[in-house]
Scaffold this motif. Structure first.
Motif, PDB file in Angstrom:
ATOM      1  N   ALA A  19      20.737 -12.576 -13.622  1.00  0.00           N
ATOM      2  CA  ALA A  19      21.131 -13.058 -12.293  1.00  0.00           C
ATOM      3  C   ALA A  19      20.312 -12.351 -11.218  1.00  0.00           C
ATOM      4  CB  ALA A  19      22.628 -12.826 -12.069  1.00  0.00           C
ATOM      5  N   GLY A  20      20.168 -11.048 -11.360  1.00  0.00           N
ATOM      6  CA  GLY A  20      19.388 -10.280 -10.395  1.00  0.00           C
ATOM      7  C   GLY A  20      17.933 -10.705 -10.360  1.00  0.00           C
ATOM      8  N   LEU A  21      17.348 -10.924 -11.534  1.00  0.00           N
ATOM      9  CA  LEU A  21      15.939 -11.334 -11.581  1.00  0.00           C
ATOM     10  C   LEU A  21      15.738 -12.728 -10.989  1.00  0.00           C
ATOM     11  CD1 LEU A  21      14.862  -9.954 -15.081  1.00  0.00           C
ATOM     12  CD2 LEU A  21      14.160  -9.103 -12.827  1.00  0.00           C
ATOM     13  N   PHE A  22      16.653 -13.648 -11.291  1.00  0.00           N
ATOM     14  CA  PHE A  22      16.546 -14.988 -10.698  1.00  0.00           C
ATOM     15  C   PHE A  22      16.642 -14.907  -9.173  1.00  0.00           C
ATOM     16  CE2 PHE A  22      18.091 -16.735 -14.905  1.00  0.00           C
ATOM     17  CZ  PHE A  22      16.927 -17.416 -15.191  1.00  0.00           C
ATOM     18  N   TYR A  23      17.586 -14.129  -8.688  1.00  0.00           N
ATOM     19  CA  TYR A  23      17.792 -13.979  -7.238  1.00  0.00           C
ATOM     20  C   TYR A  23      16.588 -13.302  -6.592  1.00  0.00           C
ATOM     21  CZ  TYR A  23      20.096 -12.363  -2.929  1.00  0.00           C
ATOM     22  OH  TYR A  23      20.427 -12.107  -1.631  1.00  0.00           O
ATOM     23  N   LEU A  24      16.081 -12.266  -7.231  1.00  0.00           N
ATOM     24  CA  LEU A  24      14.967 -11.502  -6.679  1.00  0.00           C
ATOM     25  C   LEU A  24      13.727 -12.370  -6.491  1.00  0.00           C
ATOM     26  CD1 LEU A  24      13.786  -8.749  -5.858  1.00  0.00           C
ATOM     27  CD2 LEU A  24      13.253  -8.370  -8.273  1.00  0.00           C
ATOM     28  N   VAL A  25      13.354 -13.097  -7.509  1.00  0.00           N
ATOM     29  CA  VAL A  25      12.123 -13.894  -7.411  1.00  0.00           C
ATOM     30  C   VAL A  25      12.319 -15.073  -6.459  1.00  0.00           C
ATOM     31  CG1 VAL A  25      10.363 -15.160  -8.700  1.00  0.00           C
ATOM     32  CG2 VAL A  25      11.372 -13.098  -9.675  1.00  0.00           C
ATOM     33  N   ARG A  26      13.537 -15.580  -6.345  1.00  0.00           N
ATOM     34  CA  ARG A  26      13.802 -16.630  -5.351  1.00  0.00           C
ATOM     35  C   ARG A  26      13.562 -16.066  -3.945  1.00  0.00           C
ATOM     36  NH1 ARG A  26      13.220 -21.695  -4.613  1.00  0.00           N
ATOM     37  NH2 ARG A  26      13.622 -21.779  -6.833  1.00  0.00           N
ATOM     38  N   MET A  27      13.938 -14.814  -3.734  1.00  0.00           N
ATOM     39  CA  MET A  27      13.676 -14.189  -2.426  1.00  0.00           C
ATOM     40  C   MET A  27      12.182 -14.028  -2.179  1.00  0.00           C
ATOM     41  SD  MET A  27      16.661 -11.452  -1.638  1.00  0.00           S
ATOM     42  CE  MET A  27      16.670 -10.678  -3.232  1.00  0.00           C
ATOM     43  N   PHE A  28      11.394 -13.821  -3.239  1.00  0.00           N
ATOM     44  CA  PHE A  28       9.943 -13.774  -3.076  1.00  0.00           C
ATOM     45  C   PHE A  28       9.445 -15.095  -2.499  1.00  0.00           C
ATOM     46  CE2 PHE A  28       9.352 -10.730  -6.963  1.00  0.00           C
ATOM     47  CZ  PHE A  28       9.882  -9.679  -6.240  1.00  0.00           C
ATOM     48  N   VAL A  29      10.009 -16.201  -2.977  1.00  0.00           N
ATOM     49  CA  VAL A  29       9.632 -17.527  -2.467  1.00  0.00           C
ATOM     50  C   VAL A  29       9.881 -17.576  -0.961  1.00  0.00           C
ATOM     51  CG1 VAL A  29      10.214 -19.994  -2.507  1.00  0.00           C
ATOM     52  CG2 VAL A  29      10.099 -18.710  -4.655  1.00  0.00           C
ATOM     53  N   TYR A  30      11.070 -17.194  -0.551  1.00  0.00           N
ATOM     54  CA  TYR A  30      11.420 -17.248   0.872  1.00  0.00           C
ATOM     55  C   TYR A  30      10.613 -16.247   1.697  1.00  0.00           C
ATOM     56  CZ  TYR A  30      15.363 -19.863  -1.015  1.00  0.00           C
ATOM     57  OH  TYR A  30      16.142 -20.767  -1.683  1.00  0.00           O
ATOM     58  N   HIS A  31      10.319 -15.100   1.111  1.00  0.00           N
ATOM     59  CA  HIS A  31       9.513 -14.089   1.806  1.00  0.00           C
ATOM     60  C   HIS A  31       8.135 -14.660   2.147  1.00  0.00           C
ATOM     61  CE1 HIS A  31       8.602  -9.557   2.134  1.00  0.00           C
ATOM     62  NE2 HIS A  31       7.618 -10.208   2.715  1.00  0.00           N
ATOM     63  N   VAL A  32       7.519 -15.302   1.174  1.00  0.00           N
ATOM     64  CA  VAL A  32       6.198 -15.894   1.397  1.00  0.00           C
ATOM     65  C   VAL A  32       6.291 -17.062   2.375  1.00  0.00           C
ATOM     66  CG1 VAL A  32       4.336 -17.162   0.255  1.00  0.00           C
ATOM     67  CG2 VAL A  32       5.246 -15.105  -0.790  1.00  0.00           C
ATOM     68  N   GLU A  33       7.350 -17.848   2.280  1.00  0.00           N
ATOM     69  CA  GLU A  33       7.508 -18.983   3.192  1.00  0.00           C
ATOM     70  C   GLU A  33       7.817 -18.533   4.622  1.00  0.00           C
ATOM     71  OE1 GLU A  33      10.395 -21.534   1.308  1.00  0.00           O
ATOM     72  OE2 GLU A  33       8.859 -22.439   0.016  1.00  0.00           O
ATOM     73  N   ALA A  34       8.209 -17.285   4.812  1.00  0.00           N
ATOM     74  CA  ALA A  34       8.446 -16.764   6.162  1.00  0.00           C
ATOM     75  C   ALA A  34       7.162 -16.778   6.989  1.00  0.00           C
ATOM     76  CB  ALA A  34       9.023 -15.345   6.098  1.00  0.00           C
ATOM     77  N   GLU A  35       6.010 -16.813   6.308  1.00  0.00           N
ATOM     78  CA  GLU A  35       4.721 -16.895   7.013  1.00  0.00           C
ATOM     79  C   GLU A  35       4.601 -18.180   7.820  1.00  0.00           C
ATOM     80  OE1 GLU A  35       2.119 -14.949   7.559  1.00  0.00           O
ATOM     81  OE2 GLU A  35       2.967 -13.287   6.425  1.00  0.00           O
ATOM     82  N   GLN A  36       5.414 -19.169   7.512  1.00  0.00           N
ATOM     83  CA  GLN A  36       5.339 -20.458   8.189  1.00  0.00           C
ATOM     84  C   GLN A  36       6.214 -20.511   9.444  1.00  0.00           C
ATOM     85  OE1 GLN A  36       6.500 -23.056   5.028  1.00  0.00           O
ATOM     86  NE2 GLN A  36       4.645 -22.679   3.847  1.00  0.00           N
ATOM     87  N   LYS A  37       6.910 -19.425   9.745  1.00  0.00           N
ATOM     88  CA  LYS A  37       7.763 -19.408  10.942  1.00  0.00           C
ATOM     89  C   LYS A  37       6.886 -19.533  12.186  1.00  0.00           C
ATOM     90  CE  LYS A  37      11.497 -19.122   8.658  1.00  0.00           C
ATOM     91  NZ  LYS A  37      12.216 -20.347   8.457  1.00  0.00           N
ATOM     92  N   PRO A  38       7.426 -20.127  13.260  1.00  0.00           N
ATOM     93  CA  PRO A  38       6.599 -20.484  14.418  1.00  0.00           C
ATOM     94  C   PRO A  38       6.047 -19.312  15.237  1.00  0.00           C
ATOM     95  CG  PRO A  38       8.910 -21.008  14.818  1.00  0.00           C
ATOM     96  CD  PRO A  38       8.802 -20.588  13.399  1.00  0.00           C
ATOM     97  N   THR A  39       6.739 -18.186  15.271  1.00  0.00           N
ATOM     98  CA  THR A  39       6.255 -17.076  16.098  1.00  0.00           C
ATOM     99  C   THR A  39       6.062 -15.820  15.253  1.00  0.00           C
ATOM    100  OG1 THR A  39       8.469 -16.263  16.645  1.00  0.00           O
ATOM    101  CG2 THR A  39       7.518 -17.950  18.110  1.00  0.00           C
ATOM    102  N   PRO A  40       5.145 -14.943  15.671  1.00  0.00           N
ATOM    103  CA  PRO A  40       4.932 -13.698  14.922  1.00  0.00           C
ATOM    104  C   PRO A  40       6.201 -12.839  14.840  1.00  0.00           C
ATOM    105  CG  PRO A  40       3.164 -14.028  16.509  1.00  0.00           C
ATOM    106  CD  PRO A  40       4.186 -15.084  16.770  1.00  0.00           C
ATOM    107  N   GLU A  41       6.980 -12.830  15.916  1.00  0.00           N
ATOM    108  CA  GLU A  41       8.204 -12.028  15.915  1.00  0.00           C
ATOM    109  C   GLU A  41       9.184 -12.531  14.860  1.00  0.00           C
ATOM    110  OE1 GLU A  41       7.064 -13.597  18.772  1.00  0.00           O
ATOM    111  OE2 GLU A  41       6.103 -11.835  19.665  1.00  0.00           O
ATOM    112  N   LEU A  42       9.332 -13.841  14.806  1.00  0.00           N
ATOM    113  CA  LEU A  42      10.239 -14.446  13.833  1.00  0.00           C
ATOM    114  C   LEU A  42       9.739 -14.214  12.412  1.00  0.00           C
ATOM    115  CD1 LEU A  42      12.860 -15.974  14.020  1.00  0.00           C
ATOM    116  CD2 LEU A  42      11.579 -18.103  14.136  1.00  0.00           C
ATOM    117  N   ARG A  43       8.416 -14.379  12.220  1.00  0.00           N
ATOM    118  CA  ARG A  43       7.829 -14.133  10.897  1.00  0.00           C
ATOM    119  C   ARG A  43       8.130 -12.712  10.431  1.00  0.00           C
ATOM    120  NH1 ARG A  43       3.643 -17.471  12.819  1.00  0.00           N
ATOM    121  NH2 ARG A  43       2.428 -15.741  13.642  1.00  0.00           N
TER     122      ARG A  43
END
Length: 178
Positions: A19-43
Motif C-alpha cells: 500500500a505504501g509503495l503504491f501510494y508513494l509512486v502515485r505521489m511521484f506522478v503528481y509531483h512531476v505533474e506539479a510542473e504544469q501549474k500556472p505560476t512558479p509559486e504554485l509549482r
C-alpha cells in the motif's frame, strides 16, 4: 502456534508495504505533474507538499512495513527451517530482494525529486507504479500454490500480465490525451 502469529503479521506487513509503495509512486506522478501549474509559486508549493508527503509515506508506512515483513518472514524460517529446502521459497526470497531494491530505489527518486531532478515523466511513473503489482502477483502465487506451481509457466504468466498492464497504461494515456 507462534508460527501462525508471525505469518499473520508477515501478511499485515506485506499489505502495508505494498500500500505504501503504491501510494508513494502515485505521489511521484503528481509531483512531476506539479510542473504544469500556472505560476512558479504554485509549482513550488505543490512540489514541496508532495515531497513532504513522499518522505512521510516512505518513513512512516513503507520502512516499518518492510521491516515487519522481513522480520516476521525470517522469524518464520527460524521456526520452520524446512522452508529453506523448498524451491518456491528461494524464488519468493529472490522476488522479495528485488522488491526491497525497488523500495530503496524509490528513496533515491524522492531525493532526486527533492533536488528538482525529474528522472521520469508522469507516464513513466505511472508505469513504475505498476511494477509492485507484478511483485504482488508473483509473491501471492508462490505463497499459495507453492510446489504445485510450475515456475516457468508462472514466470511466463506474470510476464504476459506485465505486458497487458503496459498495454492498458498506453491505451489509457492515449485516451486521456486524445
Amino acid at each position: 502456534m507462534a508460527l501462525f502469529y508471525f505469518k499473520a503479521f508477515h501478511i499485515v506487513g506485506a499489505v502495508a508495504w505494498f500500500a505504501g509503495l503504491f501510494y508513494l509512486v502515485r505521489m511521484f506522478v503528481y509531483h512531476v505533474e506539479a510542473e504544469q501549474k500556472p505560476t512558479p509559486e504554485l509549482r513550488e508549493a505543490f512540489k514541496a507538499q508532495f515531497n513532504l508527503m513522499e518522505w512521510r509515506a516512505y518513513k512512516i508506512i513503507c520502512n516499518p512495513a518492510m521491516m515487519l515483513t522481513w522480520t516476521c518472514g525470517l522469524t518464520m524460517t527460524l521456526l520452520n527451517p524446512g522452508y529453506w529446502q523448498m524451491g518456491w521459497f528461494h524464488v519468493k526470497l529472490a522476488i522479495l530482494i528485488l522488491l526491497t531494491v525497488y523500495h530503496l530505489w524509490c528513496k533515491r527518486i524522492i531525493v532526486q525529486l527533492e533536488q528538482g531532478k525529474n528522472p521520469f515523466d508522469s507516464f513513466q511513473f505511472r508505469l513504475l507504479n505498476e511494477l509492485p503489482t507484478l511483485f504482488l502477483v508473483s509473491i501471492a502465487l508462490l505463497a499459495v500454490l507453492r510446489d504445485t506451481l510450475n515456475f516457468l509457466y508462472a514466470f511466463g504468466g506474470v510476464l504476459v500480465f506485465g505486458v497487458l498492464l503496459f498495454m492498458f497504461a498506453k491505451a489509457y494515456k492515449k485516451r486521456r490525451e486524445g
